[in-house]
Design an enzyme around this catalytic site. Structure first.
Site, short mmCIF file in Angstrom:
data_model
loop_
_atom_site.label_atom_id
_atom_site.label_comp_id
_atom_site.label_asym_id
_atom_site.label_seq_id
_atom_site.Cartn_x
_atom_site.Cartn_y
_atom_site.Cartn_z
N GLU A 107 0.84 -1.19 0.00
CA GLU A 107 0.00 0.00 0.00
C GLU A 107 0.87 1.24 0.00
OE1 GLU A 107 -2.79 -0.18 3.25
OE2 GLU A 107 -3.68 -2.05 2.57
N HIS A 109 -8.21 1.02 1.64
CA HIS A 109 -8.02 0.90 3.09
C HIS A 109 -8.89 1.90 3.86
CE1 HIS A 109 -4.86 -0.65 6.17
NE2 HIS A 109 -6.03 -0.47 6.75
#
Length: 528
Positions: free
Chosen positions: A262, A280
């Site tokens: 990420e 997220h």
């Protein structure tokens, strides 16, 4: 004394209110620090508050010479090197409750969107395509939801799934059949859950044991056409294995809020039409952001001002009612550890801690850590604290053993510490006496009654007339006043000990002179 806190990731202003209102605290908010900038400045701070952006590595912790606590505003702590934090004596706290509802709601939203293909249908409409046939979904009612990990969030998801009239089967290492029955769900092992689920959602932390828990083998155990949800941590699902399972038709769809990397760099998985995703967002609600910031700031403030954390990560928590009962023994346990460390110059191989009486019924882990801390500080100084005492003992090869017994040998509670070396063992016992506080009541086999504080001298000698007088006279010659004296013996004329409390420290040359006295076998100066 001003305590300095660095906040290196964006946190809710409402959550920081308590810190800003405390005159003892100086807060620095700097959310765009490079790695080099963080390494350069971290040594100035007593506490660090992060979310998932800042990577708290071994290198950062090496530079954090003043750091006492790291607060993670959220649940997952995989961006913090817990082993290094423990080694350096830095307490890590998180906020496991603050985003529970938000994460559970997001999981259910993803589950429903996956079942009804809502994102794909919306994307088609955005392209001016009215396509109903391509987006026929399935109902959740009477389908089986397999939950891997039944912690706070997993349990909340289970309740919501039952509200959708789904059948729920769950696996968690700490789940029992009795607890599952009370929750109205089915208990199963991991293989049971994988094989039964029409939908499978994961809610475990990311650990060595859970990384790629859902892999090629796991997919092979699932039903054909299964649908997968991951709103927990990236890396629990092997993304390459998921990609292949979707291409083969084994997996009909996947809803992902978290990723192995990420921000996402490899979009191969996201290019599949069967995959829906969010960046997220599980904890990204106004309420959750405020709650986790409030919770973690409260814990950090508690630690910095001498209190106890509610949500420690690398330090076992103890219920408040238990802590209240054992807290009076904290001072005693550390002092006994410090005292017994002076009884040998050999390497300690084993520490046995005996809890007798009412203490035997309580969680005494904090007292054990405190005892080990007192023991190790002789060798390692103030670097040793409650967080790293066990770690450092293990690193030195010291075995720590607890024993519990209801027998107290005349005391309501008794704490006995025995250390073992190559040449033998030494033992010290202590208790709390009503109205008098902490007392050492036994040294090896000798009974005494000594307050474990100040300047002490332990003398082993032959039980002969004149021994006490010679010691008193010699100390008088050095202008050292004796405040208290305890004498213990096993047999008349045999071996005995003196425990002296003196008004000032006995220097090395004084100890040497005491050792030269007739019938004196050993002299140890102990400063507590």
């Amino acid at each position: 004394m001003t305590l300095r806190i660095l906040i290196s990731d964006p946190l809710s202003d409402e959550g920081l209110h308590a810190l800003h209102q405390d005159d003892r605290i100086e807060v620095t908010v700097s959310t765009e620090l490079s790695v080099d900038e963080l390494l350069h400045c971290i040594g100035e701070y007593d506490a660090l508050l992060v979310r998932s952006q800042t990577q708290v590595t071994k290198e950062v912790l090496r530079q954090a010479s003043k750091l006492k606590v790291i607060g993670r505003a959220g649940v997952g702590v995989d961006n913090i090197d817990l082993d290094a934090a423990t080694e350096h004596g830095v307490l890590v706290v998180n906020a496991p409750d603050g985003n529970t509802n938000s994460a559970a709601e997001h999981t259910m939203a993803m589950l429903m969107a996956l079942a009804r293909k809502i994102p794909q249908a919306y994307a088609a409409l955005k392209e001016h395509r009215w396509d109903r046939k391509s987006f026929v979904g399935v109902e959740l009612k009477n389908k089986t939801l397999g939950i891997v990990g039944l912690g706070r969030i997993g349990a909340e998801v289970a309740e919501r799934a039952k509200g959708q009239k789904m059948n729920v089967i769950a696996y968690d290492p700490y789940l029992t059949e009795e607890k599952a029955e009370k929750m109205g769900i089915q208990y199963g092992c991991l293989e049971d859950v994988l094989g039964a689920g029409d939908f499978i959602t994961v809610h475990t932390p990311l650990l060595k044991e859970t990384k790629h828990l859902i892999n090629h083998k796991a997919f092979s155990q699932m039903k054909d056409g299964v649908q997968i949800v991951n709103c927990a941590r990236g890396g629990i699902i092997d993304e390459e294995a998921l990609y292949e399972a979707i291409l083969s038709g084994k997996v009909a769809g996947a809803a992902l809020d978290v990723f192995e990397e990420e921000p996402v760099q490899n979009y191969k998985l996201l290019e599949l039409p069967e995959v829906i995703a969010t960046p997220h967002l599980g904890a990204s609600t106004v309420e959750a952001q405020e709650n986790v910031a409030i919770d973690v700031c409260r814990d950090v403030l508690q630690i910095l001002t001498g209190g106890l954390a509610k949500n420690p990560v690398n330090f076992p928590s103890v219920p408040a009612e238990v802590m209240k009962r054992i807290e009076p023994y904290f001072h005693l346990s550390e002092k006994i550890g410090a005292f017994i460390s002076r009884l040998t110059d050999e390497a300690v191989e084993e520490v046995c801690i005996y809890y007798s009486g009412e203490l035997a019924d309580l969680d005494t882990a904090p007292l054990t850590r405190n005892t080990v801390k007192g023991l190790l500080r002789r060798y390692m100084g103030e670097h040793v604290n409650d967080v790293n005492a066990h770690f450092l003992a293990q690193k030195k090869g010291i075995v720590i053993i607890e024993h519990k017994s209801s027998s107290t040998k005349g005391f309501t509670n008794l704490l006995t510490v025995e250390i073992k070396t190559k040449s033998g063992a030494r033992k010290v016992a202590g208790t709390l006496l009503s109205g008098l506080g902490a007392r050492i009541v036994k040294v090896d086999d000798y009974s005494v009654d000594v307050k474990p504080s100040g300047h002490l001298i332990l003398i082993q000698h032959k039980d002969q007339p004149g021994a006490i007088g010679r010691v008193g006279s010699l100390l008088a010659n050095f202008d050292i006043n004796i405040a208290t004296m305890q004498v213990g013996r096993l047999d008349v004329g045999g071996s005995a000990i003196m425990m002296l409390t003196i008004d000032r420290q006995a220097e090395g040359h004084v100890v040497d002179e005491l050792r030269r006295l007739t019938d004196i076998f050993a002299v140890i100066a102990i400063d507590l």
